[in-house]
Write an enzyme that holds these catalytic residues in place. Structure first.
Site: not given
Ligand code: UDX
Length: 486
Positions: A25, A131
């Site tokens: 988020h 949000d």
């Molecule tokens: C969650 C939900 O899964 C997502 O669908 C919703 O929209 C927001 O909250 P999350 O599970 O963390 O988020 O996944 P994601 O939305 O993919 O966000 C993860 C973020 O962390 C991405 O921007 C990714 O680039 C970043 N990340 C992940 C890193 O920078 N490094 C890492 O090693 C892993």
């Protein structure tokens, strides 16, 4: 200091960002905050004390925002004891529940006491960018203080639209789910998804066995609140989710699609500065993996990351690990410290040896950079929305192992509609299946996927280029933010 309610019209606009304190988020909302700052709109980014403490350790992030004169970080307590764990899915739900109970009076006080959330050049908040998960709370504050509220949903448009349709699905008797044998049944009552939506593709909150499920009702209520907001923002683009967006606009007419935000930000930064590094990680990135990738052949590596919240059992971890090793492909895997539930155990020596030979493990990676690296040829992902968009932009096909929230529907669209990857959901997490899917993605079906990933990446790029839909929608949003203060 004067009260917010006595504000005078001739100060510049100031937008208050209020994200859920979770990486996915914060990432998306910080991207937009920076885009607004670049357009000379002052921003106050309200983090919980806990997140702000983490961000303060990332000095490059601090330095980046300090360069924007109107950009402020402010903090608010999340209401939980200091030593309470805040990572993993269950913890984030606890944080959310606590904030829903405790933050409204605090935030209202901050808004009422003029300068707390502003600076001399723009003391007053002219718009709350909440949000969407805080949508009800934000609308109440906005109504009471007469401040326009915009909802920013960080999920996909398809997920948002399903939440909207839940009452109709229940009314038609298509929910609840009657058992595991019911998971392939088609849900017909979501306009625009009549043929593709199975029970197993519903967002996790909607996979209910009881129609009185309180969490589901809260999600429906908060989603419907977006129709009352001044506007809705979605991190998506018209060519990706256009048909669903048409439906959403019947309920939320002022819906701005401005994604993929990370790509739009990169595009604007490239025009303005020499650096385009756009990391917003609250965790420390291990950049050694970039050097490792530099020494690998073109498109030979599969990147594995399950986002910032997913927690898996040790058995699942082992099935993935064996599967990856058995596929004989090179791999870069993000293994967060808090990713595996339960006790640590011995890692079988054959996995240790194979990982040393052709793998790289890190605690947190610079993901956007990793996906854009020429050595990366595939992504095994949990289908978080940010990760999905980042993969689409980088033209990297995906294997989707969704876990919760919108991930289950995102993975369906990846596999069935956009055809930029394979949905593993519905399969057992088994080493043979993992090995086969990795092999299909990286070798057997590589060309098939390449056509679709290239086309989708092209459309994503078009949307953020000058004149593209997201580029123009951002301009309109900026105009809107300037006009609401008058
Ligand atoms: C969650 C939900 O899964 C997502 O669908 C919703 O929209 C927001 O909250 P999350 O599970 O963390 O988020 O996944 P994601 O939305 O993919 O966000 C993860 C973020 O962390 C991405 O921007 C990714 O680039 C970043 N990340 C992940 C890193 O920078 N490094 C890492 O090693 C892993």
């Amino acid at each position: 200091m004067e009260h917010q309610t006595d504000r005078k019209p001739n100060f510049p606009p100031r937008v208050l960002f209020f994200p859920l304190p979770a990486q996915g988020h914060i990432n998306a909302m910080l991207h937009l905050a920076e885009l607004l700052a670049m357009a000379d709109i002052d921003v106050t980014f309200l983090n919980t004390d806990h997140v702000q403490g983490q961000l303060q350790q990332r000095t490059h992030i601090q330095a980046k925002y300090a360069a924007y004169p109107g950009f402020l970080f402010r903090t608010i307590p999340d209401g939980l004891p200091k030593d309470e764990p805040r990572s993993g899915e269950q913890s984030i739900l606890r944080v959310l529940n606590s904030m829903l109970k405790t933050t409204k009076p605090i935030l209202k006080d901050m808004l009422l006491s003029g300068g707390v959330l502003g600076s001399d050049r723009s003391p007053y908040v002219t718009c709350i960018m909440a949000d969407g998960i805080f949508g009800s709370l934000a609308n109440e504050i906005g109504d009471e203080l007469n401040i326009p509220v915009i909802h920013f949903r960080t999920i996909s448009a398809c997920c948002f639209w399903i939440y909207f349709a839940i009452p109709d699905i229940i009314k038609a008797g298509e929910l609840p789910i009657r058992g595991d044998e019911d998971m392939d049944r088609i849900i017909t009552r979501v306009p625009g998804m009549e043929a593709i939506l199975r029970c197993r593709d519903l967002p996790s909150f909607a996979q209910i066995r009881d129609v009185e499920d309180p969490q589901l009702h809260r999600i429906v209520e908060v989603t419907r609140q977006s129709a009352r907001a001044h506007a809705l923002i979605l991190n998506t683009f018209e060519d990706l989710e256009g048909p669903i967006l048409n439906h959403i606009r019947t309920q939320c007419p002022k819906t701005y699609t401005i994604g993929p935000l990370h790509a739009l930000l990169k595009h604007k930064l490239t025009k303005r500065l020499s650096t385009t590094r756009s990391s917003k990680s609250i965790f420390e990135e291990d950049r050694s993996c970039i050097a490792w990738l530099d020494s690998q052949p073109l498109k030979s590596v599969i990147y594995i990351s399950f986002g910032s919240l997913t927690v898996m059992t040790r058995d699942t971890l082992m099935e993935f690990w064996h599967g990856l090793v058995n596929s004989n492909k090179r791999f870069l895997w993000v293994m967060r410290e808090d990713m595996v539930a339960g006790e640590d155990g011995e890692i079988p020596p054959e996995l240790v040896a194979a990982t040393k030979e052709r793998g790289c493990l890190v605690g947190w990676a610079p993901q956007e950079e990793v996906l854009a690296h020429p050595s990366v040829g595939g992504f095994l992902t949990h289908s978080g929305w940010n990760s999905t968009l980042e993969s689409i932009v980088a033209e990297v096909p995906m294997i989707c192992w969704p876990n919760a929230i919108d991930q289950t529907i995102n993975s369906r669209y990846v596999g069935e509609v956009w055809k930029v990857g394979m949905d593993m959901k519905g399969h057992k997490c088994d080493r043979e299946i993992v090995a086969k899917m990795v092999n299909d993605l990286m070798v057997e079906k590589r060309e098939e996927f390449q056509r679709c990933t290239a086309e989708m990446a092209r459309l994503a790029k078009l949307s953020v280029d000058e004149g593209g839909s997201s580029y123009c929608n951002l301009d309109q949003l900026i105009e809107d933010l300037r006009s609401v203060q008058q």
